[in-house]
Motif scaffolding. Structure first.
Motif, PDB file in Angstrom:
ATOM      1  N   GLY A 141     -19.168 -27.491 -26.068  1.00  0.00           N
ATOM      2  CA  GLY A 141     -19.021 -28.865 -25.594  1.00  0.00           C
ATOM      3  C   GLY A 141     -19.305 -29.955 -26.616  1.00  0.00           C
ATOM      4  N   VAL A 142     -19.693 -29.604 -27.861  1.00  0.00           N
ATOM      5  CA  VAL A 142     -19.939 -30.660 -28.852  1.00  0.00           C
ATOM      6  C   VAL A 142     -18.587 -31.208 -29.316  1.00  0.00           C
ATOM      7  N   PRO A 143     -18.370 -32.533 -29.199  1.00  0.00           N
ATOM      8  CA  PRO A 143     -17.054 -33.075 -29.583  1.00  0.00           C
ATOM      9  C   PRO A 143     -16.796 -32.966 -31.095  1.00  0.00           C
ATOM     10  N   TYR A 144     -15.521 -32.823 -31.438  1.00  0.00           N
ATOM     11  CA  TYR A 144     -15.103 -32.701 -32.851  1.00  0.00           C
ATOM     12  C   TYR A 144     -15.632 -33.873 -33.683  1.00  0.00           C
ATOM     13  N   ASP A 184      -3.610 -41.473 -33.623  1.00  0.00           N
ATOM     14  CA  ASP A 184      -4.017 -41.382 -32.214  1.00  0.00           C
ATOM     15  C   ASP A 184      -4.349 -39.945 -31.799  1.00  0.00           C
ATOM     16  N   GLU A 185      -5.111 -39.269 -32.649  1.00  0.00           N
ATOM     17  CA  GLU A 185      -5.480 -37.879 -32.339  1.00  0.00           C
ATOM     18  C   GLU A 185      -6.647 -37.849 -31.344  1.00  0.00           C
ATOM     19  N   LEU A 213      -1.945 -37.437 -29.538  1.00  0.00           N
ATOM     20  CA  LEU A 213      -2.480 -37.008 -28.233  1.00  0.00           C
ATOM     21  C   LEU A 213      -2.795 -38.207 -27.344  1.00  0.00           C
ATOM     22  N   LYS A 214      -3.170 -39.327 -27.978  1.00  0.00           N
ATOM     23  CA  LYS A 214      -3.579 -40.495 -27.195  1.00  0.00           C
ATOM     24  C   LYS A 214      -2.589 -41.660 -27.341  1.00  0.00           C
ATOM     25  N   ALA A 215      -1.372 -41.382 -27.784  1.00  0.00           N
ATOM     26  CA  ALA A 215      -0.390 -42.458 -28.000  1.00  0.00           C
ATOM     27  C   ALA A 215       0.018 -43.098 -26.667  1.00  0.00           C
ATOM     28  N   LEU A 248      -9.198 -27.916 -29.631  1.00  0.00           N
ATOM     29  CA  LEU A 248     -10.137 -28.996 -29.283  1.00  0.00           C
ATOM     30  C   LEU A 248     -10.297 -29.125 -27.763  1.00  0.00           C
ATOM     31  N   ARG A 249      -9.556 -28.312 -27.044  1.00  0.00           N
ATOM     32  CA  ARG A 249      -9.565 -28.344 -25.575  1.00  0.00           C
ATOM     33  C   ARG A 249      -9.240 -29.742 -25.043  1.00  0.00           C
ATOM     34  N   GLU A 250      -8.249 -30.346 -25.678  1.00  0.00           N
ATOM     35  CA  GLU A 250      -7.740 -31.654 -25.251  1.00  0.00           C
ATOM     36  C   GLU A 250      -6.415 -31.422 -24.514  1.00  0.00           C
TER      37      GLU A 250
END
Ligand code: NIG
Ligand code: FE
Length: 454
Positions: free
Chosen positions: A109-112, A262-263, A285-287, A312-314
């Protein structure tokens, strides 16, 4: 022209051949248009495709090209299916050291970006890469290129960005140049000194970018070490204003542009790529919807990297959304030691079809013609058409549809690079490693197109 360019074959008994068509990226609905030929054959002359189509039609034509084709050395495809070689248009394959502990932290669970803030992440790979010699980097790179060949990748992009100082950045690029000289796949190098802010410039992104623009870019240009310049435009790394400032300088210095956009956070790198006429905008990913529309209008290739989202489990980027907006979409691996230590082309196909709303035809276009377009190489490779390099794969499957259906499995049986079968059934054919001192079967033509891709 050297040895391999004289390769001439008549490849017959191809069960089913699938290929996109064109010398530029296929955008939007055009990505679905795949030519499908049953009972196909390919006539390869001097490393290029001289004819591709239905074998029966060629036989019936009794044309000069047919007579030539039937005179060439025959090669029985054994009923296998055939597609263009894959173009992996986004990788960071030259690096030393590993970061497997980060993988397990992320799994918990630690974010990239938290690892990045703590001084881990990219910085760990920088320490290891700064300590690696040119020879070390070449050996590591060769091993990874062999894996790529086994997966059917015949052209690959590679980024620097694990040096963040003059010498190590140049060493990464020189390693790619050396590997280009030694053999396939073709390598298209990208300078990505703007991958992170090194400790020497902590808290001073603009000062670091000025150093890159003034001291490093001119060296990269004069030694013809890279065609593209890329930047990690991301919250906590390089913001929009700094990215624009730097990329404008890179463009003025004669480089083509790419952006990691926008990653992680929706910063607006996608719109910046459109504004600057970047060749590709990557991750996305966030565009936002507006920015995707701007990208479509600019013709910039949307390069989606599902293996990174997986790691990254995104949520995956919706390929469907980009295609419906009219973008040319490419798919690539993003192979790197941190966010995505994977280069599984088979997994990309499965994810694209199962989770990104793409058809198998669109996914194939994205990994061939549009990958080539993301490297400004679409006039030369990425489809099986007269005049293009004979870069193609024979698959152990009755139809290329199995690329997604046989999820996660490598179906590549034989890899042809410029007409030469160089990989078959898990074995390298007729290729000597650079350290053997023998002349490689495949001399690099990559160098000639580093400065001028097409
Ligand atoms: O594309 N995001 C920036 N660069 C790479 C990751 C590099 C790394 O973690 O070492 C990427 O995800
Ligand atoms: Fe990347």
């Amino acid at each position: 022209m050297r040895g391999h360019n004289t390769a001439s074959y008549f490849i017959h008994n191809i069960g089913e051949l699938w290929t996109p068509e064109g010398k530029a990226a296929a955008a939007g609905a055009a990505m679905q248009k795949i030519k499908k030929i049953r009972g196909a054959c390919l006539y390869v002359k001097d490393g290029r495709i001289a004819w591709a189509g239905e074998e029966g039609r060629l036989r019936a034509s009794n044309s000069a090209i047919a007579r030539e084709a039937f005179d060439a050395a025959p090669y029985d495809a054994g009923g296998r299916s055939c597609i263009p070689g894959f173009v992996d248009s986004h990788t960071h394959f030259i690096f030393a050291g590993w970061r497997e502990e980060e993988f397990f932290w992320r799994a918990q669970g630690v974010p990239y970006m938290e690892l990045h803030r703590r001084g881990g992440g990219i910085q760990n790979s920088v320490l290891a890469t700064r300590g690696a010699s040119l020879e070390d980097l070449v050996l590591l790179g060769r091993k990874r290129l062999d894996t790529m060949l086994s997966l059917g990748i015949t052209t690959v992009e590679g980024k620097s960005g694990y040096g963040l100082d003059l010498e190590t950045e140049l060493r990464q690029l020189r390693a790619m140049r050396e590997l280009s000289r030694a053999g396939a796949p073709d390598i298209v190098p990208t300078f990505m000194g703007a991958h992170s802010i090194p400790p020497e410039f902590k808290g001073q992104p603009r000062a670091y970018l000025s150093f890159l623009a003034e001291d490093v870019l001119p060296r990269v240009k004069s030694e013809k070490l890279a065609h593209f310049v890329d930047i990690f435009c991301e919250e906590g790394v390089f913001g929009i204003e700094d990215s624009r400032w730097y990329l404008e300088r890179a463009r003025a210095a004669g480089f083509a542009l790419k952006i990691h956009a926008d990653e992680v956070a929706p910063l607006g790198g996608t719109a910046l790529a459109a504004e600057l006429g970047a060749v590709s905008a990557d991750h996305l990913l966030k565009a936002s919807g507006d920015h995707i529309a701007a990208l479509a209008a600019s013709g910039t290739v949307a390069c989606l990297l599902p293996l990174t989202a997986f790691n990254l489990r995104e949520p995956y980027a919706s390929g469907r959304r980009f295609i419906d907006a009219g973008c040319p979409v490419a798919l690539a691996s993003d192979l790197n030691p941190g966010s995505c230590h994977s280069q599984s082309i088979p997994l990309i196909f499965a994810l694209a079809v199962l989770y990104m709303g793409m058809s198998i035809e669109e996914a194939l276009t994205a990994l061939t013609l549009n990958g080539a377009a993301a490297l400004e190489l679409a006039r030369r490779t990425g489809s099986l058409e007269t005049g293009k390099d004979a870069d193609f794969l024979l698959l152990d499957a009755p139809s290329p549809a199995h690329l997604a259906y046989h999820a996660g499995m490598n179906l590549v049986h034989t890899v042809f690079k410029r007409g030469v079968p160089i990989w078959q059934n898990g074995n390298m054919l007729g290729w000597e490693s650079p350290s053997s001192g023998q002349e490689a079967l495949l001399p690099a033509e990559s160098l000639s197109h580093i400065g001028h891709p097409d």
